[in-house]
Write an enzyme that holds these catalytic residues in place. Structure first.
Site, PDB file in Angstrom:
ATOM      1  N   CYS A 131       0.843  -1.202   0.000  1.00 49.99           N
ATOM      2  CA  CYS A 131       0.000   0.000   0.000  1.00 49.99           C
ATOM      3  C   CYS A 131       0.875   1.248   0.000  1.00 49.99           C
ATOM      4  O   CYS A 131       1.448   1.622   1.027  1.00 49.99           O
ATOM      5  CB  CYS A 131      -0.915  -0.027   1.228  1.00 49.99           C
ATOM      6  SG  CYS A 131      -1.948   1.435   1.378  1.00 49.99           S
ATOM      7  N   CYS A 134      -0.392   4.071   2.233  1.00 50.14           N
ATOM      8  CA  CYS A 134      -0.136   3.838   3.661  1.00 50.14           C
ATOM      9  C   CYS A 134       1.339   4.074   4.002  1.00 50.14           C
ATOM     10  O   CYS A 134       1.664   4.669   5.021  1.00 50.14           O
ATOM     11  CB  CYS A 134      -0.478   2.411   4.058  1.00 50.14           C
ATOM     12  SG  CYS A 134      -2.046   1.810   3.420  1.00 50.14           S
ATOM     13  N   ASP A 135       2.250   3.581   3.170  1.00 54.38           N
ATOM     14  CA  ASP A 135       3.656   3.498   3.563  1.00 54.38           C
ATOM     15  C   ASP A 135       4.616   4.373   2.753  1.00 54.38           C
ATOM     16  O   ASP A 135       5.773   4.539   3.138  1.00 54.38           O
ATOM     17  CB  ASP A 135       4.139   2.038   3.435  1.00 54.38           C
ATOM     18  CG  ASP A 135       3.345   1.113   4.344  1.00 54.38           C
ATOM     19  OD1 ASP A 135       2.908   1.574   5.411  1.00 54.38           O
ATOM     20  OD2 ASP A 135       3.153  -0.057   3.982  1.00 54.38           O
TER      21      ASP A 135
HETATM   22  C1  LIG Z   1       0.386  -3.504   6.040  1.00 52.32           C
HETATM   23  C2  LIG Z   1      -0.812  -2.614   5.891  1.00 52.32           C
HETATM   24  C3  LIG Z   1      -0.722  -1.304   6.263  1.00 52.32           C
HETATM   25  C4  LIG Z   1      -1.826  -0.468   6.131  1.00 52.32           C
HETATM   26  N1  LIG Z   1      -1.693   0.829   6.541  1.00 52.32           N
HETATM   27  C5  LIG Z   1      -2.741   1.660   6.415  1.00 52.32           C
HETATM   28  C6  LIG Z   1      -2.628   3.015   6.839  1.00 52.32           C
HETATM   29  O1  LIG Z   1      -1.565   3.462   7.270  1.00 52.32           O
HETATM   30  N2  LIG Z   1      -3.722   3.807   6.706  1.00 52.32           N
HETATM   31  C7  LIG Z   1      -4.915   3.344   6.192  1.00 52.32           C
HETATM   32  O2  LIG Z   1      -5.872   4.119   6.124  1.00 52.32           O
HETATM   33  N3  LIG Z   1      -5.036   2.070   5.788  1.00 52.32           N
HETATM   34  C8  LIG Z   1      -4.002   1.222   5.893  1.00 52.32           C
HETATM   35  N4  LIG Z   1      -4.103  -0.074   5.457  1.00 52.32           N
HETATM   36  C9  LIG Z   1      -5.392  -0.508   4.887  1.00 52.32           C
HETATM   37  C10 LIG Z   1      -6.381  -0.847   6.022  1.00 52.32           C
HETATM   38  O3  LIG Z   1      -5.767  -1.755   6.902  1.00 52.32           O
HETATM   39  C11 LIG Z   1      -7.654  -1.435   5.440  1.00 52.32           C
HETATM   40  O4  LIG Z   1      -8.217  -0.545   4.499  1.00 52.32           O
HETATM   41  C12 LIG Z   1      -8.678  -1.688   6.542  1.00 52.32           C
HETATM   42  O5  LIG Z   1      -8.126  -2.555   7.518  1.00 52.32           O
HETATM   43  C13 LIG Z   1      -9.953  -2.302   5.981  1.00 52.32           C
HETATM   44  O6  LIG Z   1     -10.784  -2.583   7.052  1.00 52.32           O
HETATM   45  P1  LIG Z   1     -11.928  -3.680   6.929  1.00 52.32           P
HETATM   46  O7  LIG Z   1     -12.638  -3.649   8.230  1.00 52.32           O
HETATM   47  O8  LIG Z   1     -12.714  -3.494   5.702  1.00 52.32           O
HETATM   48  O9  LIG Z   1     -11.180  -5.084   6.737  1.00 52.32           O
HETATM   49  P2  LIG Z   1     -10.017  -5.815   7.549  1.00 52.32           P
HETATM   50  O10 LIG Z   1      -9.209  -4.884   8.354  1.00 52.32           O
HETATM   51  O11 LIG Z   1      -9.346  -6.662   6.529  1.00 52.32           O
HETATM   52  O12 LIG Z   1     -10.805  -6.753   8.569  1.00 52.32           O
HETATM   53  C14 LIG Z   1     -11.531  -7.885   8.130  1.00 52.32           C
HETATM   54  C15 LIG Z   1     -12.026  -8.629   9.347  1.00 52.32           C
HETATM   55  O13 LIG Z   1     -12.910  -9.662   8.918  1.00 52.32           O
HETATM   56  C16 LIG Z   1     -12.596 -10.858   9.634  1.00 52.32           C
HETATM   57  N5  LIG Z   1     -13.105 -11.989   8.868  1.00 52.32           N
HETATM   58  C17 LIG Z   1     -12.828 -12.346   7.584  1.00 52.32           C
HETATM   59  N6  LIG Z   1     -13.516 -13.470   7.266  1.00 52.32           N
HETATM   60  C18 LIG Z   1     -14.232 -13.814   8.377  1.00 52.32           C
HETATM   61  C19 LIG Z   1     -15.119 -14.900   8.687  1.00 52.32           C
HETATM   62  N7  LIG Z   1     -15.421 -15.873   7.802  1.00 52.32           N
HETATM   63  N8  LIG Z   1     -15.675 -14.936   9.939  1.00 52.32           N
HETATM   64  C20 LIG Z   1     -15.399 -13.981  10.846  1.00 52.32           C
HETATM   65  N9  LIG Z   1     -14.565 -12.934  10.597  1.00 52.32           N
HETATM   66  C21 LIG Z   1     -13.981 -12.873   9.383  1.00 52.32           C
HETATM   67  C22 LIG Z   1     -11.084 -10.787   9.780  1.00 52.32           C
HETATM   68  O14 LIG Z   1     -10.601 -11.690  10.756  1.00 52.32           O
HETATM   69  C23 LIG Z   1     -10.924  -9.314  10.164  1.00 52.32           C
HETATM   70  O15 LIG Z   1     -11.189  -9.150  11.542  1.00 52.32           O
HETATM   71  C24 LIG Z   1      -3.026  -0.949   5.583  1.00 52.32           C
HETATM   72  C25 LIG Z   1      -3.134  -2.280   5.199  1.00 52.32           C
HETATM   73  C26 LIG Z   1      -2.027  -3.111   5.353  1.00 52.32           C
HETATM   74  C27 LIG Z   1      -2.129  -4.547   4.955  1.00 52.32           C
END
Ligand SMILES: Cc1cc2nc3c(=O)[nH]c(=O)nc-3n(C[C@H](O)[C@H](O)[C@H](O)COP(=O)(O)OP(=O)(O)OC[C@H]3O[C@@H](n4cnc5c(N)ncnc54)[C@H](O)[C@@H]3O)c2cc1C
Length: 309
Positions: A131, A134-135
């Site tokens: 990303c 992000c980084d």
């Molecule tokens: C290394 C890294 C650095 C990042 N840095 C930044 C940053 O600095 N700033 C920023 O804005 N964004 C950043 N991002 C992006 C950000 O992390 C994501 O946009 C954000 O986490 C998305 O949130 P979400 O809730 O949609 O999904 P996720 O954070 O992916 O969460 C998904 C959740 O669903 C759960 N899940 C999946 N399948 C199931 C199932 N079958 N049953 C129960 N639970 C399930 C998982 O366990 C998890 O808890 C970064 C991403 C990465 C990988």
């Protein structure tokens, strides 16, 4: 029977939990295998509003969970194995245990596609990232040569964004032209800092022994010749995989597997809502996921109010 089950505890799921809890719905929130979601895998988050010094990703998600729990959200460690959305109430199987619920919020996120190299895995967060937004601004990447792997719109966006920080941005693509839209491809290739490396794949990221990225070994697929490029960072932009296999055939998904909402955060199945990266092929940021979680909880609350009046 539950009023609301929220699948996922990333930014989307926990923000939905906070709003649903404050609406007195006592949501059941399931963590899956990654409690706190993707943000827990990063160190400092510098672009989440309200934290001028930045905040550790794990700490941010721990605080968000506590905030939701304070208002009555019940966060449970567990993975949803299957759902039956053809019946009412909906049936959800959590590690084999059946639960019934009036509504469901899908917030299961999306994973990054990996190159599949051992060195990629070993140097993750040590110069290998997925990303640029992000980084990209991190000090280790400033005025250094950087590599972007990929050839689609995302790879072009990452490459253009990184031109602000890197001294040169190598765009390594397995074909001899970009897959990105014409306008995006032209804009990217016209940038003086972007140097395309055509017909090539990364075979190794260097240097595992130094425990940081110092370069990549690149193989030209047409000639078979291997070369080394010096760089301080490798940004892998070869696509995402939404965690939505569970809902295939029940919830409308696009060709890449992202949930396609019917209206707002409502899906094609009344009572099922969606939030975050599993429905977002464009922004994929913590703050956008949180915003979608907020919207999903409000839509869900209004749907329940309509059902129960
Ligand atoms: C290394 C890294 C650095 C990042 N840095 C930044 C940053 O600095 N700033 C920023 O804005 N964004 C950043 N991002 C992006 C950000 O992390 C994501 O946009 C954000 O986490 C998305 O949130 P979400 O809730 O949609 O999904 P996720 O954070 O992916 O969460 C998904 C959740 O669903 C759960 N899940 C999946 N399948 C199931 C199932 N079958 N049953 C129960 N639970 C399930 C998982 O366990 C998890 O808890 C970064 C991403 C990465 C990988």
């Amino acid at each position: 029977m539950e009023k609301v089950v929220i699948i996922g505890t990333g930014c989307a799921g926990l923000t939905a939990a906070l709003y649903a809890a404050r609406a007195n719905l006592q949501p059941l929130v399931l963590t899956g295998t990654m409690p706190g979601g993707l943000l827990t895998t990063t160190s400092v988050v510098e672009n989440y509003p309200g934290f001028p010094e930045g905040i550790d990703g794990y700490e941010l998600m721990t605080r968000l969970q506590k905030q939701a729990e304070r208002f009555g959200a019940r966060v449970q460690f567990g993975t949803v194995e299957s759902v039956d959305l053809s019946r009412r109430p909906f049936a959800v199987s959590i590690d084999g245990d059946p639960v019934e619920t009036q509504t469901l919020i899908i917030a299961t996120g999306a994973g990054h596609r990996h190159l599949g190299l051992e060195s990629e895995h070993l140097l993750d967060k040590k110069g290998v990232t997925y990303c640029a937004t992000c980084d990209g601004a991190l000090p280790i990447f400033r005025n250094q040569p950087l590599v972007v792997v990929g050839g689609g719109d995302s790879a072009c966006e990452e490459a253009l964004y990184l031109t602000r920080f890197g001294s040169i941005v190598y765009l390594i693509h397995r074909r001899d032209q970009l897959r990105a839209s014409k306008i995006m491809a032209e804009r990217t290739l016209a940038h003086p800092k972007v140097k395309p490396v055509w017909d090539s794949v990364v075979t190794e990221i260097l240097d595992v022994r130094q425990d940081k990225v110092t370069g990549v070994r690149v193989k030209n697929l047409k000639t078979g010749q291997e070369t080394t490029l010096d760089c301080a960072g490798v940004f892998v932009a070869i696509g995402h995989v939404p965690n939505t296999a569970l809902f295939k055939g029940m919830i409308d998904l696009d060709d890449a597997g992202y949930v396609v909402p019917a209206k707002g955060t409502a899906t094609n199945v009344p009572g099922v809502f969606v939030a975050g990266d599993c429905s977002d092929r464009v922004y994929r940021q913590a703050i956008t996921a949180a915003g979608m979680g907020c919207a999903a909880a409000i839509d869900c609350e209004r749907y329940l109010a309509g059902l129960n009046q």
